[in-house]
Scaffold this active site. Structure first.
Site, PDB file in Angstrom:
ATOM      1  N   LYS A 214       0.841  -1.241  -0.020  1.00 26.66           N
ATOM      2  CA  LYS A 214       0.298   0.096  -0.103  1.00 26.66           C
ATOM      3  C   LYS A 214       0.788   1.294  -0.176  1.00 26.66           C
ATOM      4  O   LYS A 214       0.472   2.247  -0.693  1.00 26.66           O
ATOM      5  CB  LYS A 214      -1.026  -0.118   1.310  1.00 26.66           C
ATOM      6  CG  LYS A 214      -2.119  -1.019   1.137  1.00 26.66           C
ATOM      7  CD  LYS A 214      -2.848  -1.130   2.521  1.00 26.66           C
ATOM      8  CE  LYS A 214      -3.779  -2.143   2.243  1.00 26.66           C
ATOM      9  NZ  LYS A 214      -4.490  -2.763   3.495  1.00 26.66           N
TER      10      LYS A 214
ATOM     11  N   GLN B 175      -4.894  -1.274   9.669  1.00 31.98           N
ATOM     12  CA  GLN B 175      -4.906  -2.678   9.002  1.00 31.98           C
ATOM     13  C   GLN B 175      -5.545  -3.835   9.674  1.00 31.98           C
ATOM     14  O   GLN B 175      -5.328  -4.103  10.864  1.00 31.98           O
ATOM     15  CB  GLN B 175      -3.265  -2.923   8.682  1.00 31.98           C
ATOM     16  CG  GLN B 175      -3.372  -4.140   7.892  1.00 31.98           C
ATOM     17  CD  GLN B 175      -3.857  -4.282   6.636  1.00 31.98           C
ATOM     18  OE1 GLN B 175      -3.683  -3.334   5.833  1.00 31.98           O
ATOM     19  NE2 GLN B 175      -4.425  -5.527   6.480  1.00 31.98           N
TER      20      GLN B 175
ATOM     21  N   ASP C  28     -11.381   2.956   3.916  1.00 33.47           N
ATOM     22  CA  ASP C  28     -12.028   1.384   3.899  1.00 33.47           C
ATOM     23  C   ASP C  28     -13.419   1.255   3.596  1.00 33.47           C
ATOM     24  O   ASP C  28     -13.842   0.225   3.068  1.00 33.47           O
ATOM     25  CB  ASP C  28     -11.252   0.696   5.334  1.00 33.47           C
ATOM     26  CG  ASP C  28     -10.306  -0.145   4.926  1.00 33.47           C
ATOM     27  OD1 ASP C  28      -9.965  -0.511   3.725  1.00 33.47           O
ATOM     28  OD2 ASP C  28      -9.664  -0.635   6.027  1.00 33.47           O
TER      29      ASP C  28
END
Ligand code: NAD
Length: 281
Positions: free
Chosen positions: A52, A96, A119
Protein backbone atom coordinates in the site's frame (compact mmCIF):
# COMPACT_ATOMS: atom_id res chain seq x y z
CA UNK A 1 -12.97 -16.44 -22.83
CA UNK A 2 -11.69 -13.08 -21.64
CA UNK A 3 -9.08 -13.40 -18.92
CA UNK A 4 -9.68 -10.28 -16.86
CA UNK A 5 -6.29 -8.72 -16.28
CA UNK A 6 -6.46 -7.10 -12.85
CA UNK A 7 -2.80 -6.12 -12.92
CA UNK A 8 -3.28 -4.13 -16.12
CA UNK A 9 -6.52 -2.53 -14.92
CA UNK A 10 -4.85 -1.58 -11.62
CA UNK A 11 -1.84 -0.08 -13.43
CA UNK A 12 -4.21 1.98 -15.61
CA UNK A 13 -6.14 3.19 -12.57
CA UNK A 14 -2.88 4.12 -10.78
CA UNK A 15 -1.75 6.07 -13.85
CA UNK A 16 -5.07 7.99 -13.94
CA UNK A 17 -4.68 8.74 -10.24
CA UNK A 18 -1.06 9.86 -10.70
CA UNK A 19 -2.19 12.43 -13.27
CA UNK A 20 -5.08 13.53 -11.08
CA UNK A 21 -2.77 14.01 -8.07
CA UNK A 22 -0.55 16.32 -10.17
CA UNK A 23 -3.63 18.40 -11.09
CA UNK A 24 -4.77 18.48 -7.46
CA UNK A 25 -1.34 19.64 -6.35
CA UNK A 26 -1.43 22.48 -8.91
CA UNK A 27 -4.90 23.49 -7.75
CA UNK A 28 -4.59 23.14 -3.97
CA UNK A 29 -0.84 23.31 -3.45
CA UNK A 30 -0.87 20.01 -1.56
CA UNK A 31 -1.45 16.33 -2.24
CA UNK A 32 -3.77 13.79 -0.61
CA UNK A 33 -2.27 11.92 2.35
CA UNK A 34 -2.87 8.35 3.49
CA UNK A 35 -1.97 7.13 6.98
CA UNK A 36 -1.99 3.41 7.72
CA UNK A 37 -1.93 2.11 11.29
CA UNK A 38 -0.29 -1.30 11.59
CA UNK A 39 -0.55 -3.21 14.86
CA UNK A 40 1.59 -6.27 15.51
CA UNK A 41 3.85 -8.22 13.20
CA UNK A 42 1.57 -10.57 11.22
CA UNK A 43 3.45 -11.25 7.99
CA UNK A 44 0.50 -10.90 5.55
CA UNK A 45 -0.49 -7.58 7.14
CA UNK A 46 3.09 -6.32 6.87
CA UNK A 47 3.22 -7.29 3.19
CA UNK A 48 -0.14 -5.61 2.44
CA UNK A 49 0.92 -2.44 4.22
CA UNK A 50 4.28 -2.34 2.43
CA UNK A 51 2.49 -2.70 -0.93
CA UNK A 52 0.00 0.00 0.00
CA UNK A 53 2.81 2.38 0.96
CA UNK A 54 4.75 1.68 -2.23
CA UNK A 55 1.69 2.18 -4.47
CA UNK A 56 0.67 5.36 -2.64
CA UNK A 57 4.12 6.86 -3.21
CA UNK A 58 4.04 5.79 -6.88
CA UNK A 59 0.93 7.86 -7.55
CA UNK A 60 2.34 10.83 -5.62
CA UNK A 61 0.33 10.63 -2.40
CA UNK A 62 1.84 11.45 0.97
CA UNK A 63 2.01 8.13 2.70
CA UNK A 64 2.78 7.30 6.30
CA UNK A 65 2.73 4.03 8.24
CA UNK A 66 2.39 4.20 12.03
CA UNK A 67 3.43 0.94 13.70
CA UNK A 68 2.59 -0.39 17.16
CA UNK A 69 3.47 -3.64 18.93
CA UNK A 70 0.56 -6.11 19.35
CA UNK A 71 0.55 -5.34 23.10
CA UNK A 72 -0.48 -1.73 22.47
CA UNK A 73 -3.46 -0.53 24.49
CA UNK A 74 -6.70 0.22 22.67
CA UNK A 75 -6.71 3.74 24.15
CA UNK A 76 -3.39 4.55 22.42
CA UNK A 77 -4.88 3.64 19.03
CA UNK A 78 -8.08 5.60 19.69
CA UNK A 79 -6.01 8.66 20.69
CA UNK A 80 -3.90 8.34 17.54
CA UNK A 81 -7.03 8.10 15.37
CA UNK A 82 -8.39 11.20 17.09
CA UNK A 83 -5.16 13.06 16.32
CA UNK A 84 -5.23 11.94 12.65
CA UNK A 85 -8.92 12.90 12.33
CA UNK A 86 -7.91 16.48 13.20
CA UNK A 87 -4.79 16.58 11.04
CA UNK A 88 -5.43 18.49 7.78
CA UNK A 89 -2.63 16.80 5.84
CA UNK A 90 -4.25 13.38 6.39
CA UNK A 91 -7.04 12.68 3.86
CA UNK A 92 -7.41 8.97 4.56
CA UNK A 93 -6.92 6.72 7.60
CA UNK A 94 -6.74 2.93 7.44
CA UNK A 95 -6.27 0.58 10.37
CA UNK A 96 -4.93 -2.69 8.99
CA UNK A 97 -7.06 -5.68 10.01
CA UNK A 98 -7.04 -8.15 11.68
CA UNK A 99 -6.49 -6.56 15.10
CA UNK A 100 -5.15 -8.25 18.25
CA UNK A 101 -7.99 -9.77 20.33
CA UNK A 102 -7.90 -7.15 23.10
CA UNK A 103 -8.69 -4.35 20.65
CA UNK A 104 -12.35 -3.84 19.75
CA UNK A 105 -12.62 -3.65 15.95
CA UNK A 106 -16.02 -1.94 16.06
CA UNK A 107 -14.73 0.82 18.37
CA UNK A 108 -11.72 1.42 16.12
CA UNK A 109 -13.79 1.57 12.92
CA UNK A 110 -16.28 3.94 14.51
CA UNK A 111 -13.50 6.23 15.80
CA UNK A 112 -12.32 7.06 12.28
CA UNK A 113 -13.86 10.22 10.85
CA UNK A 114 -16.25 8.90 8.12
CA UNK A 115 -14.83 11.57 5.78
CA UNK A 116 -11.38 9.93 6.14
CA UNK A 117 -12.57 6.32 6.21
CA UNK A 118 -10.81 5.03 3.07
CA UNK A 119 -11.84 1.43 3.83
CA UNK A 120 -15.53 2.37 3.75
CA UNK A 121 -16.20 0.33 6.91
CA UNK A 122 -17.65 3.11 9.10
CA UNK A 123 -21.42 2.57 9.65
CA UNK A 124 -22.02 6.04 8.20
CA UNK A 125 -20.37 5.02 4.92
CA UNK A 126 -22.12 1.65 4.92
CA UNK A 127 -25.43 3.49 5.33
CA UNK A 128 -24.57 6.04 2.66
CA UNK A 129 -23.70 3.30 0.19
CA UNK A 130 -26.95 1.44 0.81
CA UNK A 131 -28.94 4.69 0.54
CA UNK A 132 -27.28 5.53 -2.76
CA UNK A 133 -25.41 8.58 -1.38
CA UNK A 134 -21.79 9.42 -2.02
CA UNK A 135 -19.45 7.47 0.27
CA UNK A 136 -16.19 5.58 0.49
CA UNK A 137 -16.80 2.07 -0.83
CA UNK A 138 -14.79 -0.91 0.52
CA UNK A 139 -11.79 -1.34 -1.76
CA UNK A 140 -12.16 -4.99 -2.85
CA UNK A 141 -15.80 -4.81 -3.99
CA UNK A 142 -15.07 -1.45 -5.62
CA UNK A 143 -12.25 -3.14 -7.56
CA UNK A 144 -14.58 -6.01 -8.58
CA UNK A 145 -17.20 -3.50 -9.71
CA UNK A 146 -14.70 -1.60 -11.90
CA UNK A 147 -13.55 -4.87 -13.51
CA UNK A 148 -17.15 -5.93 -14.20
CA UNK A 149 -17.92 -2.53 -15.75
CA UNK A 150 -14.92 -2.85 -18.08
CA UNK A 151 -16.34 -6.09 -19.46
CA UNK A 152 -20.01 -5.09 -19.40
CA UNK A 153 -20.76 -1.35 -19.18
CA UNK A 154 -24.54 -1.92 -19.36
CA UNK A 155 -25.49 -3.88 -16.27
CA UNK A 156 -29.13 -2.83 -15.97
CA UNK A 157 -31.46 -5.85 -15.71
CA UNK A 158 -28.65 -8.39 -15.39
CA UNK A 159 -28.98 -11.13 -12.83
CA UNK A 160 -26.10 -11.00 -10.33
CA UNK A 161 -25.36 -13.63 -7.71
CA UNK A 162 -22.94 -12.93 -4.87
CA UNK A 163 -21.54 -15.85 -2.90
CA UNK A 164 -20.62 -14.69 0.63
CA UNK A 165 -22.23 -11.99 2.77
CA UNK A 166 -19.30 -10.43 4.61
CA UNK A 167 -19.29 -6.73 5.46
CA UNK A 168 -15.96 -6.56 3.66
CA UNK A 169 -17.02 -8.10 0.34
CA UNK A 170 -20.45 -9.61 -0.27
CA UNK A 171 -22.70 -6.92 1.23
CA UNK A 172 -21.07 -3.86 -0.39
CA UNK A 173 -20.81 -5.77 -3.69
CA UNK A 174 -24.56 -6.29 -3.53
CA UNK A 175 -25.14 -2.57 -3.04
CA UNK A 176 -22.88 -1.60 -5.95
CA UNK A 177 -24.68 -3.94 -8.35
CA UNK A 178 -28.12 -2.91 -7.07
CA UNK A 179 -27.16 0.69 -7.86
CA UNK A 180 -26.56 -0.49 -11.44
CA UNK A 181 -30.09 -1.94 -11.56
CA UNK A 182 -28.96 -5.55 -11.46
CA UNK A 183 -31.29 -8.08 -9.86
CA UNK A 184 -29.08 -9.30 -7.04
CA UNK A 185 -29.16 -12.49 -5.01
CA UNK A 186 -26.80 -12.72 -2.05
CA UNK A 187 -25.99 -16.26 -0.92
CA UNK A 188 -24.13 -17.63 2.12
CA UNK A 189 -23.32 -20.72 4.14
CA UNK A 190 -27.00 -21.40 4.92
CA UNK A 191 -28.20 -21.08 1.32
CA UNK A 192 -30.19 -24.23 0.40
CA UNK A 193 -29.09 -24.87 -3.19
CA UNK A 194 -26.04 -22.79 -3.96
CA UNK A 195 -25.40 -24.44 -7.32
CA UNK A 196 -28.94 -23.64 -8.54
CA UNK A 197 -28.55 -19.99 -7.42
CA UNK A 198 -25.18 -19.65 -9.15
CA UNK A 199 -26.55 -21.13 -12.38
CA UNK A 200 -28.94 -18.14 -12.63
CA UNK A 201 -26.12 -15.60 -12.70
CA UNK A 202 -25.12 -13.37 -15.59
CA UNK A 203 -22.60 -11.95 -13.13
CA UNK A 204 -21.22 -14.24 -10.45
CA UNK A 205 -19.00 -12.93 -7.65
CA UNK A 206 -17.43 -15.48 -5.28
CA UNK A 207 -16.11 -14.12 -1.96
CA UNK A 208 -16.16 -17.10 0.36
CA UNK A 209 -12.69 -18.33 1.30
CA UNK A 210 -13.25 -21.98 0.21
CA UNK A 211 -10.77 -23.20 -2.43
CA UNK A 212 -12.45 -23.83 -5.83
CA UNK A 213 -15.97 -24.00 -4.39
CA UNK A 214 -17.61 -22.77 -7.61
CA UNK A 215 -17.44 -25.55 -10.20
CA UNK A 216 -17.81 -25.46 -13.98
CA UNK A 217 -21.36 -26.87 -13.88
CA UNK A 218 -22.42 -24.10 -11.44
CA UNK A 219 -21.86 -21.43 -14.08
CA UNK A 220 -24.21 -20.32 -16.85
CA UNK A 221 -22.67 -20.12 -20.30
CA UNK A 222 -21.17 -16.67 -20.98
CA UNK A 223 -21.44 -15.46 -17.38
CA UNK A 224 -18.94 -12.92 -16.05
CA UNK A 225 -17.21 -14.53 -13.07
CA UNK A 226 -15.25 -12.59 -10.46
CA UNK A 227 -13.14 -14.60 -8.02
CA UNK A 228 -12.34 -12.70 -4.81
CA UNK A 229 -11.00 -15.70 -2.89
CA UNK A 230 -7.37 -16.01 -1.86
CA UNK A 231 -6.75 -19.47 -0.44
CA UNK A 232 -3.42 -21.05 0.44
CA UNK A 233 -3.40 -24.72 -0.61
CA UNK A 234 -0.83 -27.43 -1.29
CA UNK A 235 -0.86 -26.44 -4.96
CA UNK A 236 -0.30 -22.77 -4.15
CA UNK A 237 -2.71 -19.83 -3.99
CA UNK A 238 -6.11 -20.58 -5.52
CA UNK A 239 -9.40 -18.71 -5.63
CA UNK A 240 -12.97 -19.67 -4.71
CA UNK A 241 -13.60 -20.65 -8.35
CA UNK A 242 -12.37 -23.82 -10.08
CA UNK A 243 -10.50 -21.86 -12.74
CA UNK A 244 -9.91 -24.58 -15.37
CA UNK A 245 -13.53 -25.77 -15.40
CA UNK A 246 -15.14 -22.34 -15.18
CA UNK A 247 -12.93 -20.84 -17.89
CA UNK A 248 -14.64 -23.24 -20.34
CA UNK A 249 -18.08 -21.79 -19.53
CA UNK A 250 -17.58 -18.13 -18.63
CA UNK A 251 -17.44 -15.17 -20.99
CA UNK A 252 -14.91 -13.52 -18.68
CA UNK A 253 -13.09 -14.62 -15.54
CA UNK A 254 -10.57 -13.13 -13.11
CA UNK A 255 -7.48 -15.24 -12.37
CA UNK A 256 -6.08 -15.74 -8.85
CA UNK A 257 -3.59 -14.23 -8.37
CA UNK A 258 -3.60 -11.28 -10.76
CA UNK A 259 -7.34 -10.55 -10.82
CA UNK A 260 -9.12 -8.77 -8.00
CA UNK A 261 -6.09 -8.50 -5.68
CA UNK A 262 -4.19 -5.76 -7.54
CA UNK A 263 -7.38 -3.70 -7.90
CA UNK A 264 -7.90 -3.64 -4.13
CA UNK A 265 -4.82 -1.50 -3.46
CA UNK A 266 -5.46 0.74 -6.49
CA UNK A 267 -8.99 1.36 -5.14
CA UNK A 268 -7.56 2.29 -1.74
CA UNK A 269 -5.57 5.03 -3.49
CA UNK A 270 -8.69 6.05 -5.42
CA UNK A 271 -10.65 6.33 -2.15
CA UNK A 272 -7.87 8.49 -0.65
CA UNK A 273 -7.99 10.86 -3.63
CA UNK A 274 -11.82 10.99 -3.46
CA UNK A 275 -11.71 11.78 0.30
CA UNK A 276 -9.23 14.59 -0.39
CA UNK A 277 -11.43 16.02 -3.18
CA UNK A 278 -14.54 15.96 -0.97
CA UNK A 279 -12.60 17.73 1.82
CA UNK A 280 -11.75 20.56 -0.57
CA UNK A 281 -15.39 21.33 -1.53
P1 NAD B 1 -15.58 -14.03 5.45
O1 NAD B 1 -15.08 -15.28 6.09
O2 NAD B 1 -15.76 -12.80 6.25
O3 NAD B 1 -16.98 -14.34 4.75
C1 NAD B 1 -17.18 -15.50 4.01
C2 NAD B 1 -18.62 -15.58 3.57
O4 NAD B 1 -18.80 -16.80 2.84
C3 NAD B 1 -19.63 -15.61 4.73
O5 NAD B 1 -20.65 -14.68 4.47
C4 NAD B 1 -20.20 -17.03 4.70
O6 NAD B 1 -21.59 -17.07 5.00
C5 NAD B 1 -19.97 -17.44 3.27
N1 NAD B 1 -19.78 -18.90 3.17
C6 NAD B 1 -18.99 -19.70 3.92
N2 NAD B 1 -19.12 -20.98 3.53
C7 NAD B 1 -19.98 -20.99 2.50
C8 NAD B 1 -20.52 -22.00 1.68
N3 NAD B 1 -20.17 -23.27 1.82
N4 NAD B 1 -21.39 -21.64 0.73
C9 NAD B 1 -21.75 -20.35 0.56
N5 NAD B 1 -21.27 -19.33 1.30
C10 NAD B 1 -20.41 -19.66 2.27
O7 NAD B 1 -14.62 -13.79 4.20
P2 NAD B 1 -14.21 -12.46 3.40
O8 NAD B 1 -13.42 -11.56 4.28
O9 NAD B 1 -15.39 -11.90 2.65
O10 NAD B 1 -13.18 -13.10 2.34
C11 NAD B 1 -13.60 -14.05 1.39
C12 NAD B 1 -12.41 -14.47 0.55
O11 NAD B 1 -11.90 -13.32 -0.14
C13 NAD B 1 -11.22 -15.00 1.35
O12 NAD B 1 -10.60 -16.02 0.60
C14 NAD B 1 -10.29 -13.80 1.46
O13 NAD B 1 -8.93 -14.17 1.59
C15 NAD B 1 -10.54 -13.14 0.12
N6 NAD B 1 -10.24 -11.72 0.07
C16 NAD B 1 -9.59 -11.27 -1.02
C17 NAD B 1 -9.32 -9.92 -1.16
C18 NAD B 1 -8.63 -9.43 -2.39
O14 NAD B 1 -8.09 -8.33 -2.40
N7 NAD B 1 -8.64 -10.20 -3.48
C19 NAD B 1 -9.69 -9.02 -0.17
C20 NAD B 1 -10.39 -9.51 0.93
C21 NAD B 1 -10.66 -10.86 1.04
Amino acid sequence: MILIDGKKAAAELREELRKEVIELKDKHNRVPGLTVILIGDLTPSQIYVRNKEKSAKEVGLNSEVVKYPDTVEERVILDKIDELNKEDSVSGILVQLPLPKHIDKKKIIEAIDPAKDVDGFHPMNVGNLSSGYESSVPCTPLGCYLLIKQIEPKLSGKKAVIVGRSNLNGKPMTQLLLKENCTVTITHSKTKDLKAECLEADILVAAVGIPELVKGDWVKKDAIVIDVGINKTDKGIVGDVAFDEVSKKAKALTPVPGGVGPMTIACLLKNTVECFKRSQL
